[in-house]
Structures are given as C-alpha cells and as structure tokens.
Design a protein around this motif. Sequence first.
Motif, short mmCIF file in Angstrom:
data_model
loop_
_atom_site.label_atom_id
_atom_site.label_comp_id
_atom_site.label_asym_id
_atom_site.label_seq_id
_atom_site.Cartn_x
_atom_site.Cartn_y
_atom_site.Cartn_z
N ALA A 249 4.26 7.60 3.99
CA ALA A 249 5.38 7.15 3.16
C ALA A 249 5.34 5.64 2.97
O ALA A 249 5.56 5.13 1.86
CB ALA A 249 6.70 7.58 3.79
N SER A 250 5.04 4.90 4.04
CA SER A 250 4.98 3.45 3.95
C SER A 250 3.85 2.99 3.03
O SER A 250 4.02 2.07 2.22
CB SER A 250 4.80 2.83 5.34
N LEU A 251 2.69 3.63 3.13
CA LEU A 251 1.57 3.27 2.28
C LEU A 251 1.90 3.48 0.81
O LEU A 251 1.50 2.69 -0.05
CB LEU A 251 0.33 4.07 2.67
N SER A 252 2.62 4.56 0.50
CA SER A 252 2.97 4.81 -0.91
C SER A 252 3.88 3.72 -1.45
O SER A 252 3.82 3.37 -2.63
CB SER A 252 3.65 6.18 -1.05
N GLY A 253 4.72 3.13 -0.58
CA GLY A 253 5.61 2.06 -1.03
C GLY A 253 4.90 0.74 -1.25
O GLY A 253 5.34 -0.07 -2.08
N PHE A 254 3.79 0.53 -0.56
CA PHE A 254 3.13 -0.77 -0.67
C PHE A 254 2.25 -0.89 -1.90
O PHE A 254 1.55 -1.90 -2.07
CB PHE A 254 2.38 -1.10 0.62
N ALA A 255 2.29 0.11 -2.77
CA ALA A 255 1.70 -0.08 -4.10
C ALA A 255 2.50 -1.10 -4.88
O ALA A 255 1.99 -1.74 -5.80
CB ALA A 255 1.66 1.25 -4.85
N GLU A 256 3.78 -1.27 -4.51
CA GLU A 256 4.65 -2.21 -5.23
C GLU A 256 4.22 -3.67 -5.04
O GLU A 256 4.00 -4.38 -6.03
CB GLU A 256 6.09 -1.99 -4.81
N PRO A 257 4.09 -4.16 -3.79
CA PRO A 257 3.57 -5.53 -3.66
C PRO A 257 2.14 -5.68 -4.16
O PRO A 257 1.76 -6.76 -4.62
CB PRO A 257 3.66 -5.80 -2.14
N LEU A 258 1.35 -4.60 -4.14
CA LEU A 258 0.01 -4.67 -4.72
C LEU A 258 0.10 -4.95 -6.21
O LEU A 258 -0.69 -5.73 -6.76
CB LEU A 258 -0.74 -3.36 -4.46
N GLY A 259 1.09 -4.35 -6.87
CA GLY A 259 1.31 -4.62 -8.29
C GLY A 259 1.62 -6.08 -8.54
O GLY A 259 1.17 -6.67 -9.52
N VAL A 260 2.39 -6.69 -7.63
CA VAL A 260 2.70 -8.12 -7.76
C VAL A 260 1.44 -8.96 -7.66
O VAL A 260 1.20 -9.86 -8.48
CB VAL A 260 3.70 -8.55 -6.66
N VAL A 261 0.61 -8.68 -6.67
CA VAL A 261 -0.60 -9.47 -6.44
C VAL A 261 -1.52 -9.41 -7.66
O VAL A 261 -2.04 -10.44 -8.12
CB VAL A 261 -1.34 -8.99 -5.18
N ILE A 262 -1.73 -8.22 -8.19
CA ILE A 262 -2.64 -8.06 -9.32
C ILE A 262 -2.10 -8.73 -10.58
O ILE A 262 -2.79 -9.49 -11.27
CB ILE A 262 -2.94 -6.57 -9.57
N VAL A 263 -0.81 -8.48 -10.87
CA VAL A 263 -0.22 -9.04 -12.09
C VAL A 263 -0.11 -10.56 -11.99
O VAL A 263 -0.21 -11.26 -13.00
CB VAL A 263 1.16 -8.40 -12.35
#
Length: 274
Positions: free
Chosen positions: A187-201
């Motif tokens: 569950a935690s790993l699925s949520g950390f796609a959000e900060p990954l989106g920040v880093v890439i963008v």
Amino acid sequence: MDSQILVALSLSVVGGLSTSAGALIVILNPAPNLKKLGLLQGFAAGLMLSISFFDLAHNALNSIGFLKGNLWFFAGVIFFALVVYFIPEPTIAPEENKMQKDDDGSGKDMMKKHRRDVLYSGIITAVGISLHNFPEGMAVFLGSLKGLRVGLNLALAIALHNIPEGVAVALPVYFATQSKWKAFKLASLSGFAEPLGVVIVAYLFPRSLDPEILEGLLASVGGVMAFLTLHEMLPLAFDYAGQKQAVNAVFFGMAFMSASLYFLEISLPKEISL
C-alpha cells in the motif's frame, strides 16, 4: 534541488503516506467501517470540487480569460478521461464475499487458489492506483509553483482521497498473505508514485514558467481534479455511505475548503517565493 521542488516533494510525500494510513486501518482493524470511509471520500470530494472550481478554474478565468481558461480546464478533463480509459483504476471496494469464502471449508487447494486470486487482485489494484497517483503528484508540483497556498490545498484533498485507496490495496493483500508487513509495504509503495511524479515533472518544467502558461496548466489540474471527483470519488462515497449522507459530506468538504481558502488567502502572501 531548489526549494520549490523540496516543498512540492514534501507535500506529495504527505499524500503518499496517506495510503500508508489506509493500510494501518486494515492492520488495526481488518474489517474497516465502510460507511466512515464513504463519508471520508465524500468529504475529500467536496475539497476537490471546491479547489477545482473556486480556486484553480476561477483564477485561470480571471487571469487568462474565459475562453482560454475553459480550453485549458477541459484539456485537463480530456487528459484524465483518456488516462482512465486506457488504464482503468481497479475497483477499490473490498471484495467481502470473496474474502469470506476462506471459511467455507471447501478444501486446502481451493483456499490456496482463492488466496492467490485475492492477492492478484490486490497487486492489480496497487498498480492501477500507482498509475493514477502519478498525475496527482504532477498536480501538487504545479500548484506549488503557483504558491504555497495552492500546493497545500491540493495536497490536503489528495491525501484524504488516498486513505481509502490504501485500504483497498492492503485489505486483499493482508487477507491473502496474513502478513501485516506485506500489506503495509505494498500500500505504501503504491502511494509513493505521487512524489515520483513530482521528481519527474520537476525536471520537465522550468522553474519560472510564463504566468499565462502556469495559470493554464493549473486550470488543467482543476479539470483533472473535477473529473477524478465526479468519475471516481462520488460514486464510491454513494456506495459506501449512501447518497444522502455522502452529499452532506460533499457540501461539508466544500464549506471547509472554502473557509480554508479564505484564511490562507489572508494569512499568506499571494505570491510566495519558495
């Protein structure tokens, strides 16, 4: 890494951690109260709608004009509609009937197969939610470029929205594996796609965007949030809490966010250099 990216990253981490909070609900109580989750989802939907229409779209219409503002807004709607069409988010309603079959005494082989099926559904749910969390990270980053007020409001609404998603991932994984750690981890790993989106963008957009383009992008974020609310959050709130109470929760969320917009407006400078 400059301060704008750090602030956006911190806000998106809060959203990512809220899926962990949903997983904790499952770990502490494997049969969560769906009505309360529905009310929470309705409240989050009210926050989202308020941000979309009273803040992001409103500011864009005033800044870049009615026609351009609407074009950017509906570009966001179409973008997320295409995301949902090509990558449909798995249902996040706990499959109670399936999970109760474990007690039917139909044999160890059937139980093993059933647990595998439920585990697979949990993994698919985690993947789908991760893909949907990525553009939410983009929204937080763009909001933070505008100012701390916008970033905070988006992060709050998205964080509340992510709690039931954490429940949806952790519940089937916990049932299938009987491991609290595995349920919490996925569950935690699925949520950390959000900060990954920040880093890439953050590396795709320049630090100082043209003000008109930034307002347009934020209008598109408003369109994304509006589509997400009407297509995914409201139906779930209706299913869990019932139409009447879910609608009450939506308007309470809208009133809460409107008040927060006002108090943040008078307590923070309109333009904040982060």
